[in-house]
Design an enzyme around this catalytic site. Structure first.
Site, PDB file in Angstrom:
ATOM      1  N   GLU A 187       0.821  -1.217   0.000  1.00 55.92           N
ATOM      2  CA  GLU A 187       0.000   0.000   0.000  1.00 55.92           C
ATOM      3  C   GLU A 187       0.856   1.269   0.000  1.00 55.92           C
ATOM      4  O   GLU A 187       0.878   2.032   0.959  1.00 55.92           O
ATOM      5  CB  GLU A 187      -0.940  -0.002   1.208  1.00 55.92           C
ATOM      6  CG  GLU A 187      -1.953  -1.116   1.156  1.00 55.92           C
ATOM      7  CD  GLU A 187      -2.996  -1.037   2.272  1.00 55.92           C
ATOM      8  OE1 GLU A 187      -2.739  -0.361   3.279  1.00 55.92           O
ATOM      9  OE2 GLU A 187      -4.059  -1.649   2.114  1.00 55.92           O
ATOM     10  N   GLU A 217      -6.335  -7.873  -0.593  1.00 59.26           N
ATOM     11  CA  GLU A 217      -6.795  -7.857   0.806  1.00 59.26           C
ATOM     12  C   GLU A 217      -8.244  -7.432   0.856  1.00 59.26           C
ATOM     13  O   GLU A 217      -8.650  -6.511   0.136  1.00 59.26           O
ATOM     14  CB  GLU A 217      -6.029  -6.811   1.627  1.00 59.26           C
ATOM     15  CG  GLU A 217      -4.600  -7.104   1.925  1.00 59.26           C
ATOM     16  CD  GLU A 217      -3.993  -5.984   2.779  1.00 59.26           C
ATOM     17  OE1 GLU A 217      -4.714  -5.309   3.533  1.00 59.26           O
ATOM     18  OE2 GLU A 217      -2.779  -5.782   2.661  1.00 59.26           O
TER      19      GLU A 217
HETATM   20  C1  GLA Z   1      -4.100  -2.572   5.012  1.00 58.55           C
HETATM   21  C2  GLA Z   1      -2.721  -3.162   5.214  1.00 58.55           C
HETATM   22  C3  GLA Z   1      -2.723  -4.352   6.109  1.00 58.55           C
HETATM   23  C4  GLA Z   1      -3.638  -4.144   7.283  1.00 58.55           C
HETATM   24  C5  GLA Z   1      -5.028  -3.851   6.754  1.00 58.55           C
HETATM   25  C6  GLA Z   1      -6.056  -3.711   7.841  1.00 58.55           C
HETATM   26  O1  GLA Z   1      -4.785  -3.084   3.967  1.00 58.55           O
HETATM   27  O2  GLA Z   1      -2.096  -3.485   4.007  1.00 58.55           O
HETATM   28  O3  GLA Z   1      -1.395  -4.561   6.559  1.00 58.55           O
HETATM   29  O4  GLA Z   1      -3.199  -3.081   8.042  1.00 58.55           O
HETATM   30  O5  GLA Z   1      -4.986  -2.642   6.076  1.00 58.55           O
HETATM   31  O6  GLA Z   1      -7.333  -3.462   7.320  1.00 58.55           O
END
Ligand code: GLA
Length: 679
Positions: free
Chosen positions: A156, A313
């Site tokens: 991210e 995710e």
């Molecule tokens: C992001 C991060 C993860 C985690 C999630 C929690 O997507 O990439 O490491 O922190 O949020 O929702």
């Protein structure tokens, strides 16, 4: 792009299924249980090492790979593939003590400290060095590991540290500006520095938009947002170069944040991945959060030019970072996950495999909850594993859509600067309102960049694009002249790429195409409503529209006590332009009115839904070489009959012209005799 994901899913033998796996948080004996349960759930791909830097390089230059060696061997022995992270997302504490200058600084001049994650300045040479070294060592070590299926760059990008105002950032910002404008004359011109005595005579005077006394220069801010996104992109390119040089043949991606992240231009990163992957989380406060999910999924697909993509995710249930973290009701996770597949995802991964015991995310749901296997979540996780296996043949197929909705991070940034006509004009609010109207009509759309090729669509929607380039405006104009249909929202086309107003009447870039001339804006007061001639209501915005060739479809009510400041003037217009048609919407109609309007626009353009479904039921079609797949997702509490002919892949039931989608259920029909697309 398509091929790399196809290769991956062929290797996995179906849709990818899994999540972030963080074994360093657990004692060794737990790992054996992990892989056993992964197999039980049908997991075939896990993301490893995202936050492992402190384990992999416990002291500067000292690398320890034993832990990761063992994890990868164990995964491989159990037939689970690895999406291996470059591990650069969270520099260890030693890094900030060694390089205090690499810690990010806020606009107010506060230097941040380690103790969470992603605490580094994107323009720090020391960070780039250290991250590059780590990535190189990792890639060299694991490029031939049999578990390795995918490289996961960083995590991210810019989620926590996109904007840094330190001296390294100032220097990098100046370099970026030199590249963009050549000299200070170019910069002074672009930034409009004749205003408020801001003229720059020396590059050393040029700064990031640090805290200042009054409204900062808007173009300076806009360029800083562009520069900041590019600074992260540079880091991404650096990692991509290492992976491509040392590990050719293994695809790479990074998890983008779709609409969750305003500061990072997703389109520019998508173009530098072998395929798009995204993270998507529901907004708990939104009762229609599944509509936001669809929007993000359609954006993920649009970022990859329509190709299948990977959901890197999402959550099995509640997250822990919103004010009130609502858990998912039974069946909701399944609907969410399969809605992503319906909209083009060829992989369904979660954050994270096993719910943490300690740390900032211990209350965030996971595939394997604190309560273990005797839980609702675990039962749903294993059941979903079976569903995804049954959908293996869907992978590689593409979502059908006749509608494009233009989405642009630059326009988002420009719209929400300080000192605009109304703070109630919010980018995602407008995009979501138009998207939701279309969603409730059952019509699928691709969210695409304004510079993309529009020719595969019948209708282009522009809910909000205040900033647009001449080239992008001409491309939309040409699309309409050649027979396409377009609908444009208020305050679009009003400024150029430098955020300079287009003169000669609004909506500048789209004036001719729309056949209107806007004399003046009349934004409404907070919570003020106006009535339209069709009896509906509108909020936020009105403006004085003079038709210049366009036909008035709806007006503001002619009685000023209902019609507001521009009573009796056009609110919605339709213009025949070349062989096509363009609509203009000069206000923010309420949800019903916007749905009615877009239904009319779609009819006019010959756009239809993939299936006739009632409100609250999602119908999306994917088309592959061997047939089409109609996904039906029932978000309502009632059973719904839908006309469909074929086999439900999830149950094997034959739908002989009619299938009932039970309340909260999902049906995926491999259709018989679907007529081929007439596009
Ligand atoms: C992001 C991060 C993860 C985690 C999630 C929690 O997507 O990439 O490491 O922190 O949020 O929702």
């Amino acid at each position: 792009m398509t091929d790399a994901l196809k290769q991956l899913s062929d290797r996995l033998g179906g849709i990818a299924y899994g999540g972030d796996y963080n074994p360093e948080q657990w004692p060794r004996e737990v790992w054996d249980e992990d892989v056993r349960l992964m197999r039980e759930a049908g997991v075939n791909l896990v993301t490893v090492g995202v936050f492992s830097w402190a384990f992999l390089e416990p002291r500067p230059g000292q690398y320890e790979f034993e832990l990761l060696d063992e994890v990868l061997d164990l995964l491989h022995a159990n037939g689970i593939a690895a999406d291996l992270a470059t591990a650069t997302a969270s520099p260890p504490p030693w890094f900030s003590l060694r390089h205090p200058e690499a810690l990010p600084v806020t606009a107010d001049g506060v230097r941040l400290t380690h103790g969470s994650r992603q605490t580094f300045c994107p323009s720090s040479p020391a960070y780039a060095e250290a991250a590059g070294r780590l990535a190189e060592r990792l890639v060299e070590r694991y490029r031939d590991h049999p578990a390795l299926a995918l490289w996961h760059l960083h995590n991210e990008w810019g989620n926590h540290n996109a904007h840094c105002y330190c001296d390294s950032s100032a220097k990098a910002f100046r370099d970026w500006l030199r590249e963009r404008y050549g000299d200070l004359d170019g910069l002074n011109q672009a930034w409009g520095t004749a205003f408020w005595s801001q003229r720059y005579g020396d590059w050393a005077e040029v700064m990031p938009p640090r805290a200042t006394a009054a409204v900062p220069n808007p173009t300076q801010q806009l360029d800083f947002w562009r520069f900041s996104s590019d600074a992260l992109l540079r880091l991404h390119r650096r990692e991509a170069e290492i992976v491509r040089r040392l590990s050719p043949g293994i695809p790479l991606t990074t998890n983008l944040l779709v609409t969750l992240e305003k500061k990072v231009d997703g389109f520019s990163f998508a173009g530098e991945c072998d395929f798009v992957s995204v993270d998507q989380y529901l907004t708990a406060a939104d009762p229609e959060a599944h509509v936001g999910l669809s929007l993000d999924a359609d954006l993920a697909r649009g970022m990859g030019g329509g190709a299948p993509w990977l959901l890197m995710e999402h959550s099995t249930s509640a997250v822990n970072w919103q004010p009130r973290n609502v858990a998912k009701t039974p069946g909701q996770m399944r609907r969410n996950s399969l809605a992503h597949v319906a909209r083009g995802a060829d992989g369904v991964l979660y954050f994270q495999w096993r719910q943490s015991r300690a740390g900032a995310e211990k209350w965030h749901s996971a595939m394997l909850p604190h309560g273990g296997t005797g839980t609702k979540t675990w039962r749903e996780v294993t059941a979903l594993g079976h569903d995804l296996k049954a959908l293996a043949e869907v992978r590689g197929s593409r979502v059908e859509s006749d509608v494009a909705l233009l989405f642009d991070w630059n326009a988002w940034w420009a719209l929400e600067m300080d000192a605009t006509p109304s703070r109630d004009v919010r980018y995602l609010d407008l995009v979501r309102a138009w998207y939701e109207a279309l969603w409730s009509l059952g019509i699928t759309c691709d969210l695409v960049h304004p510079s993309s090729d529009l020719s595969g669509h019948r209708l282009v929607l522009v809910p909000s694009l205040s900033l647009t380039s001449d080239a992008d405006a001409s491309s939309l104009d040409a699309f309409v002249r050649e027979g396409g249909h377009a609908a444009v929202g208020f305050f679009s086309g009003v400024v150029d790429e430098n955020d300079h107003v287009r003169l000669g009447g609004h909506p500048g870039a789209y004036r001719d195409m729309l056949g209107v001339h806007v004399d003046e804006f009349f934004p409404l007061r907070e919570a003020e409503t106006v009535r339209l001639s069709d009896g509906s209501e509108a909020t936020v915005w009105t403006e004085l529209v003079e038709p210049r060739g366009a036909e008035t479809i709806v007006s503001f009510d002619s009685d000023p006590s209902y019609g507001g400041p521009v009573a009796g003037h056009p609110a919605v217009t339709r213009n025949a332009h070349g062989a096509g048609v363009s609509w203009y919407v000069a206000t923010r109609p309420d949800a019903d009115a916007l749905r009615g309007l877009l239904a009319r626009v779609c009819r006019d353009a010959g756009v239809t839904a993939p299936a006739e479904v009632p409100a609250g039921v999602e119908a999306v079609r994917r088309r592959g070489p061997d047939g089409t797949y109609l996904f039906l997702i029932n978000h309502t509490s009632g059973d719904v009959p839908v006309a469909a002919r074929g086999v439900d892949l999830l149950t094997g039931t034959v739908a002989d012209g009619r299938t009932v989608v039970r309340a909260g259920d999902v049906v995926v029909v491999r259709e018989d005799g679907t007529p081929s697309s007439d596009r």
